[in-house]
Enzyme design. Structure first.
Site, PDB file in Angstrom:
ATOM      1  N   HIS A 187       0.996  -1.322   0.259  1.00 24.59           N
ATOM      2  CA  HIS A 187       0.130   0.037   0.064  1.00 24.59           C
ATOM      3  C   HIS A 187       1.080   1.220  -0.195  1.00 24.59           C
ATOM      4  O   HIS A 187       0.793   2.122  -0.591  1.00 24.59           O
ATOM      5  CB  HIS A 187      -0.367  -0.092   1.118  1.00 24.59           C
ATOM      6  N   GLU A 430      20.567 -14.662 -25.511  1.00 23.90           N
ATOM      7  CA  GLU A 430      21.870 -14.272 -24.221  1.00 23.90           C
ATOM      8  C   GLU A 430      23.338 -14.381 -24.638  1.00 23.90           C
ATOM      9  O   GLU A 430      24.192 -14.315 -23.792  1.00 23.90           O
ATOM     10  CB  GLU A 430      21.106 -13.401 -23.206  1.00 23.90           C
ATOM     11  N   ASP A 454      23.911  -9.826 -20.690  1.00 21.94           N
ATOM     12  CA  ASP A 454      24.231 -11.222 -20.563  1.00 21.94           C
ATOM     13  C   ASP A 454      25.149 -11.262 -22.233  1.00 21.94           C
ATOM     14  O   ASP A 454      26.492 -12.298 -21.848  1.00 21.94           O
ATOM     15  CB  ASP A 454      23.283 -12.412 -20.412  1.00 21.94           C
ATOM     16  N   CYS A 501      16.812  -5.745 -25.165  1.00 26.70           N
ATOM     17  CA  CYS A 501      16.039  -5.132 -23.671  1.00 26.70           C
ATOM     18  C   CYS A 501      17.250  -4.863 -22.735  1.00 26.70           C
ATOM     19  O   CYS A 501      17.152  -4.870 -21.678  1.00 26.70           O
ATOM     20  CB  CYS A 501      15.413  -6.150 -23.198  1.00 26.70           C
TER      21      CYS A 501
END
Lengths: 595, 88
Positions: A187, A430, A454, A501
Site C-alpha cells: 500500500h 543472450e 549477458d 532489452c
C-alpha cells in the site's frame, strides 16, 4: 550513515524525520463492569469504527480510486460478519471486557486467514490485524494517528503505512516516505507513486536508528536513505534533486509523442520493469509497451513458491495497466548466484554457465507450468501478453517450452478457464550460441529480444563484476556488435519482430547503430524512456547507415566506441560512465536490478 | 428447500470484493442460504466463512436456500454468480 531498502518510488527527498509510533493498545487496566455495559461498549465501538472507516474510504476513493478504498470497505464488511459478532458477544458473556473480546476474536480470525490455502486470502490477515488495532484504539479512547498536521519537509518514518494512516496526508508537507516493511506492491508504495513522493521501503530497524527531527535524505530511485548527512552530501543531493526536476521538465515534451526518427520511420519504445506496480510509472513516463517484465521479484522475499493465483494477479495487473499495448514477460530467470532459498538450488562451481533460467525451469516442469498457466490466463482479456524464454542456447529448449505451453493450454481448456490461445512465445538472445543460430531459432520463435548485458559477458567471456577483467567487457567489441547485427538480420529475414532489452538500448552511442540495422523495438529503464525517444528523433536514416558502416570497419572496442561517441557528441564518454554505474548498482541489487 | 448448481467464473474466485457483493445481497434475504463446496456447507451470509473457503475460478458449487424467500434468494444468488459479481 547509509540505510538500504527497496526503491519503491523514484525521486530525491530531503527533510526531517517524523517517526510514526503506534499506540500501545494495552487494555490490562480495563475493569470488566457488567455484561450489558461491555456489550454496549463493544457495539458502540464497532459502530464508531464503521462510521470512521466509511468516511476514510470515501476520502481515499476520491484521491486514489476504488481499488484502494476497497481495503477499507472490506474491513467494515468483515466486522459486520454475524459469526464474528456473536463470538465477540460470547466472549463478553464469558467475562471478557469489550477490548479483550475484540482482541481475541480478531486475532483468531487473523490466524485463520494466515493459514488459508489461497495466497490472496492469506494477505487479508494483515487487514484483520489493522482492523483489530483500530478497533482497540477506539475502545480505549486512544487518539487515532493524525498525519494531517505535519510540518512542511517531513519525512514519514513508520513500521508500515496503513490505509487508515494516510487519509489526511497532505502531499505538500511530505518530503519522502520511509518504512520498515512492505515491497514495491505494498500500500505504501502504491500511495507514494500515486502522490509522486520519493519512497524507500523495507529499511530494517529504521525506527531504531532514526529519531524524530533527524535530518534525512531519501533517494527513492536507488533505495538509499542517508541519516544525518553532512553539509557536503546535502548540497550534492540538493543539486541532484534540482537536476532531476529540470531534466524531467525538459523531457516532458516527449511524453506524448510517437517514437520517430528524423526521416519519419517509426520505432517501438518500451520499458523494462521488475514488478507489476512499475507498469503504471512506465506508462506515465511515456512507454509504448513493456519490453521486459522480470518475474523474479514475485519469487523473492518469501518462504514458498507463489501459487498460480498470485502470479496470475500480478501478470493480469500489468496486462490491464498496459491495455492495448504489448507486455513481454520473461519467465523465471534464477541461478546459483541469485538463489531463492526455498528452491533449494545446489551451489555451483560456475553458476553463470550452470543450471539456471530456462534450463532450471524445464527440469522442474511442475514449477514452470504454474507460471505458464498464470501467463496464459492473464492474457485472456487483453491478449497483450507475450512469453519470453531467458538464456536459450539451443532449439530444443524452445520446443520443450512450447510443448509444456501446449499441455497447459489443454489443461485450461479442459477446466474451462479462459486463456489466450494465440499467446506469442519468444526467445531472449543472450548466449553466443543463440546469436549464431538466430536463423534456426527464428523459425521457432514468435519474436526476439536481445539481452545485451549477458550477451556481451558471454561473448567476451568476461565477468563485468570482476575488476581485473572488467576492461575487457564492452558492448562495443566488434564480436558483440556483429552478433547483434546478425540477430537483427535473421529476425528480419524470418519476418519476426526484434528488440533490445539491455543497457545498450538506452545508450545514445548505440541507438544509431541499432536503428541502422533495422531494430524494431528498444526497451529501456523507465527513467530512460524520454531521453531515448529524444535521441532516436535526432537521427536520419542516411546518417545512421553511414555511421554503422564506419564503426563496423574498425577493429577494436575502444576505436569503435571513440568513433560512435564522437559522432554523437560525447567524446569523453560521460554517458558510458553513467550507464556503467547503473550496472554496478544493478549488481548490488542483484536480481531486481537492470536485466 | 430449493437448490441449484452453478460455477464460479470470477478470475480471482470469491476474494474480498466479489464475496462482499454476494454476502451483502444474501444478507437481506429472509431465508437460510448455504454454499455447498468441496464437501463443506458454508453460510452465505458470513463473509468470513465465504472467504476462508477459498472458492476459486472454475469451482463447481451448489446453492441451497430454505425459508420464506428461498425462491427469490436462489434466483438472485445464481444470477449474481453467473454475472461474475461485478468482477469481469
Amino acid at each position: 550513515m547509509i540505510l538500504q531498502g527497496i526503491a519503491a518510488s523514484d525521486g530525491i527527498g530531503l527533510g526531517r524525520a517524523v517517526c510514526v509510533r503506534e499506540a500501545s493498545l494495552d487494555y490490562s487496566n480495563v475493569r470488566y463492569s457488567d455484561k450489558e455495559t461491555e456489550k454496549a461498549r463493544l457495539q458502540e465501538g464497532i459502530a464508531e469504527f464503521s462510521r470512521r472507516t466509511s468516511a476514510m474510504a470515501a476520502q481515499i476513493r476520491e484521491r486514489l480510486g476504488e481499488k484502494e478504498a476497497e481495503i477499507l470497505t472490506g474491513q467494515i464488511a468483515m466486522l459486520a460478519d454475524p459469526y464474528m459478532r456473536s463470538q465477540m458477544e460470547e466472549a463478553v458473556e464469558g467475562g471478557s471486557c469489550a477490548e479483550a473480546a475484540a482482541d481475541s476474536v480478531c486475532t483468531m480470525y487473523a490466524g485463520m486467514f494466515a493459514c488459508a490455502e489461497d495466497e490472496l486470502m492469506r494477505q487479508r490477515s494483515a487487514d484483520i490485524r489493522d482492523m483489530r488495532g483500530r478497533l482497540l484504539a477506539i475502545l480505549l479512547g486512544e487518539m487515532e494517528l493524525d498525519l494531517s498536521q505535519l510540518a512542511p519537509g517531513s519525512v514519514l518514518v513508520a513500521r508500515d503505512l496503513t490505509p487508515s494512516m494516510t487519509v489526511g496526508l497532505k502531499k505538500e508537507n511530505i518530503a519522502a516516505i520511509l518504512t520498515e516493511t512492505g515491497g514495491r506492491t505494498s500500500h505504501a508504495a502504491i500511495l507514494a507513486r500515486a502522490l509522486e513522493l520519493p519512497a524507500v521501503l523495507s529499511v530494517p530497524k529504521a525506527l531504531e536508528f532514526i529519531k524524530d527531527g533527524d535530518g534525512l535524505i531519501v533517494d527513492g530511485g536507488m533505495g538509499e536513505v542517508i541519516l544525518n548527512p553532512d553539509e557536503r552530501t546535502r548540497d550534492e543531493y540538493l543539486k541532484g534533486q534540482e537536476a532531476l526536476l529540470t531534466q524531467r521538465a525538459l523531457l516532458a515534451a516527449y511524453r506524448d509523442r510517437p517514437t520517430v526518427d528524423a526521416s519519419g520511420k517509426r520505432y517501438r519504445l518500451y520499458a523494462n520493469i521488475g514488478s507489476a506496480a512499475e507498469a503504471e510509472a512506465a506508462l506515465r513516463a511515456g512507454a509504448e509497451g513493456i519490453g521486459l517484465f522480470r518475474t523474479e521479484f514475485l519469487f523473492m522475499n518469501r518462504a514458498s513458491l507463489p501459487d498460480e493465483t498470485v502470479q496470475y494477479e500480478a501478470y493480469r495487473e500489468v496486462s490491464h495497466t498496459m491495455k492495448g499495448r504489448e507486455v513481454i514477460i520473461r519467465t523465471l530467470d534464477v541461478g546459483g548466484d541469485k538463489a531463492i532459498e526455498y528452491l533449494n538450488m545446489e551451489p555451483e562451481e560456475n553458476p553463470f554457465l550452470g543450471h539456471r533460467a530456462i534450463r532450471y525451469c524445464l527440469d522442474c516442469p511442475e514449477l514452470y507450468k504454474v507460471q505458464l498457466r498464470a501467463l496464459l490466463r492473464a492474457g485472456a482479456e487483453e491478449k497483450n501478453i507475450r512469453i519470453m524464454l531467458p538464456l536459450v542456447s539451443c532449439v530444443e529448449e524452445v520446443r520443450s517450452a512450447r510443448k509444456l505451453l501446449e499441455i497447459c493450454k489443454a489443461e485450461l481448456e479442459a477446466e474451462r478457464i479462459p486463456y489466450d490461445k494465440d499467446i506469442a512465445l519468444g526467445v531472449m538472445i543472450e548466449t553466443p550460441a543463440a546469436a549464431l543460430i538466430a536463423d534456426l531459432l527464428a523459425r521457432e520463435a514468435g519474436f526476439f529480444s536481445i539481452g545485451t548485458n549477458d550477451l556481451t559477458q558471454y561473448t567476451i567471456a568476461a565477468d563485468r563484476g570482476n575488476a581485473m577483467v572488467e576492461k575487457l567487457y564492452s558492448v562495443f567489441h566488434p564480436a558483440v556488435l556483429r552478433s547483434i547485427r546478425n540477430v537483427i538480420a535473421a529476425a528480419k529475414e524470418a519476418g519476426i519482430p526484434v528488440g533490445v532489452c539491455g543497457e545498450a538500448a538506452a545508450d545514445p552511442a548505440l541507438i544509431p547503430l541499432l536503428m541502422a540495422w533495422g531494430l524494431d523495438e528498444f526497451s529501456v529503464s523507465t527513467a530512460s524512456v524520454l531521453s531515448s525517444r529524444a535521441c532516436i528523433g535526432r537521427w536520419h536514416e542516411s546518417e545512421t547507415a553511414k555511421l554503422a558502416q564506419e564503426a563496423l570497419g574498425l577493429s577494436t572496442a575502444a576505436s569503435v566506441e571513440r568513433c560512435l561517441r564522437t559522432a554523437v557528441g560525447q567524446p569523453e564518454g560521460g554517458e558510458f560512465r553513467r550507464s556503467h554505474r547503473r550496472q554496478e548498482i544493478s549488481r548490488i541489487e542483484g536480481i531486481q536490478g537492470e536485466i | 428447500m430449493v437448490s441449484a448448481k452453478t460455477k464460479v467464473i470470477n478470475p480471482q474466485g470469491l476474494h474480498m470484493r466479489p464475496a462482499q457483493v454476494f454476502v451483502s445481497a444474501m444478507k437481506d434475504m429472509d431465508c437460510d442460504v448455504r454454499i455447498l463446496f468441496n464437501g463443506k456447507s458454508i453460510d452465505a451470509k458470513s463473509i468470513m466463512s465465504v472467504m476462508l473457503s477459498c472458492i476459486k475460478q472454475g469451482a463447481e458449487i451448489e446453492i441451497q436456500c430454505s425459508g420464506p424467500q428461498e425462491e427469490e434468494a436462489l434466483m438472485k444468488a445464481v444470477a449474481l454468480l453467473e454475472s461474475g459479481l461485478g468482477d469481469m
